[in-house]
Structures are given as structure tokens and as C-alpha cells.
Design a protein around this motif. Sequence first.
Motif, mmCIF file in Angstrom:
data_model
loop_
_atom_site.group_PDB
_atom_site.id
_atom_site.type_symbol
_atom_site.label_atom_id
_atom_site.label_comp_id
_atom_site.label_asym_id
_atom_site.label_seq_id
_atom_site.Cartn_x
_atom_site.Cartn_y
_atom_site.Cartn_z
ATOM 1 N N LEU A 142 0.814 -1.215 0.000
ATOM 2 C CA LEU A 142 0.000 0.000 0.000
ATOM 3 C C LEU A 142 0.846 1.263 0.000
ATOM 4 N N THR A 143 2.154 1.114 0.028
ATOM 5 C CA THR A 143 3.071 2.250 0.039
ATOM 6 C C THR A 143 4.109 2.056 -1.062
ATOM 7 N N GLY A 144 4.903 3.077 -1.295
ATOM 8 C CA GLY A 144 6.008 2.982 -2.249
ATOM 9 C C GLY A 144 5.533 2.717 -3.659
ATOM 10 N N THR A 145 6.117 1.709 -4.289
ATOM 11 C CA THR A 145 5.777 1.382 -5.680
ATOM 12 C C THR A 145 4.449 0.652 -5.817
ATOM 13 N N GLN A 146 3.833 0.312 -4.714
ATOM 14 C CA GLN A 146 2.590 -0.459 -4.702
ATOM 15 C C GLN A 146 2.752 -1.753 -5.496
ATOM 16 N N GLY A 147 3.777 -2.499 -5.122
ATOM 17 C CA GLY A 147 4.017 -3.786 -5.758
ATOM 18 C C GLY A 147 2.898 -4.768 -5.450
ATOM 19 N N THR B 19 5.699 -2.966 -19.639
ATOM 20 C CA THR B 19 6.271 -1.838 -18.914
ATOM 21 C C THR B 19 6.365 -0.640 -19.848
ATOM 22 N N ALA B 20 6.146 0.527 -19.309
ATOM 23 C CA ALA B 20 6.316 1.786 -20.042
ATOM 24 C C ALA B 20 5.629 1.781 -21.413
ATOM 25 N N VAL C 253 4.178 -3.623 -10.446
ATOM 26 C CA VAL C 253 4.073 -2.427 -9.609
ATOM 27 C C VAL C 253 3.080 -1.469 -10.254
ATOM 28 N N LEU C 254 2.459 -0.653 -9.418
ATOM 29 C CA LEU C 254 1.513 0.345 -9.906
ATOM 30 C C LEU C 254 2.141 1.724 -10.053
ATOM 31 N N MET C 255 3.209 1.989 -9.294
ATOM 32 C CA MET C 255 3.824 3.316 -9.273
ATOM 33 C C MET C 255 5.321 3.212 -9.489
ATOM 34 N N PRO C 256 5.991 4.103 -10.111
ATOM 35 C CA PRO C 256 5.483 5.319 -10.732
ATOM 36 C C PRO C 256 4.836 5.046 -12.081
ATOM 37 N N GLY C 257 5.132 3.924 -12.690
ATOM 38 C CA GLY C 257 4.474 3.516 -13.930
ATOM 39 C C GLY C 257 4.093 2.049 -13.798
#
Length: 163
Positions: free
Chosen positions: A42-47, A111-112, A79-83
Amino acid sequence: MDGNYGQGQLVLTHDAEKLVLETLDLSGKHGGHLSAQGSLQLTGTQGFAAKFDVMRFNPARFGAFPQARLNARGQVAGVLMPGFTLKAGFELPPGELEGRPVVGKGRVNYTAGRLYDTEVDVNLAGNKVWVRGDYAKSRVQANWVIHAPALERLARLERAIWG
């Protein structure tokens, strides 16, 4: 959960940093089974990561869908963040759709804005699709084979989904 449709167990835990699906285990009254596990940071890259296993799924039990005995298992992570990024793999162990074979496997990496190292090989009721390659807005490098002599076998499924 226990009732006319089957039984199951769900164990979900949550803290400030992680949501965990420890157990999802559902068994239908007529033999179908679904199990899954997974997590989401729930934090960071939201893996996130999950795995699933579906056995003897019959969509006809849920309405005007064709009779089937479908099997699938796989995993997904990303991951959801940053992409958004995704790595997924699946297998369709032998099953059937209205008495016709359903079998296959595949992997998808994203990815990307780019799909890469992607391969899907399925036989859906006598219709075969094989695709392998990389796909981006600026470039597509792919090999594919579609042999679909029996698309009419999928017409009932298409009508049930789209109306």
C-alpha cells in the motif's frame, strides 16, 4: 461460506503497508474449484503479486453461457507506481468448451507502454492462436499464426458476453 452453491474460505489481512490475500479457496457444489493467494503493497511502488488456480469451471452455472469444463492457473506480479509494470504467466490445462478442447499457455510482460517477451499459444474449441513478439507504439515485431476454422463454435459464448 457454505450454501447451495458450494463452500469456501477467505482469509484477508491488512496493515498500514500491505494487503494480503492469504487464502481464497472456493469449491462449487458441482466440482469447480478456485484458489488464489496474493498481496498488494500500500506504500512505495505499490508492488503486487498473485497466483491462482481454477479447476473445472463451468460458466453455464451462472446463466446463458455455454457448457464448459475450463481449467487455468497462473501468476502475476508488478508495480503500480510510478508507472504500471506487469509480468504474468498462465497455463490452460486440458479442458473443454461445449465438448471441444481448450488448452494453452502464455506469458505477458508490460512496462512503459510496451509489451515485450510476450507469447500466447491457445486452442479454443478448435480455433488456434499463436502470437509471439514485442509491441510498442513506435514498433511492432511479432510473429503470429491464427487458424480459426470453427469460429461458429464460439458464437454462443460471444452472444452470452456481448448480447
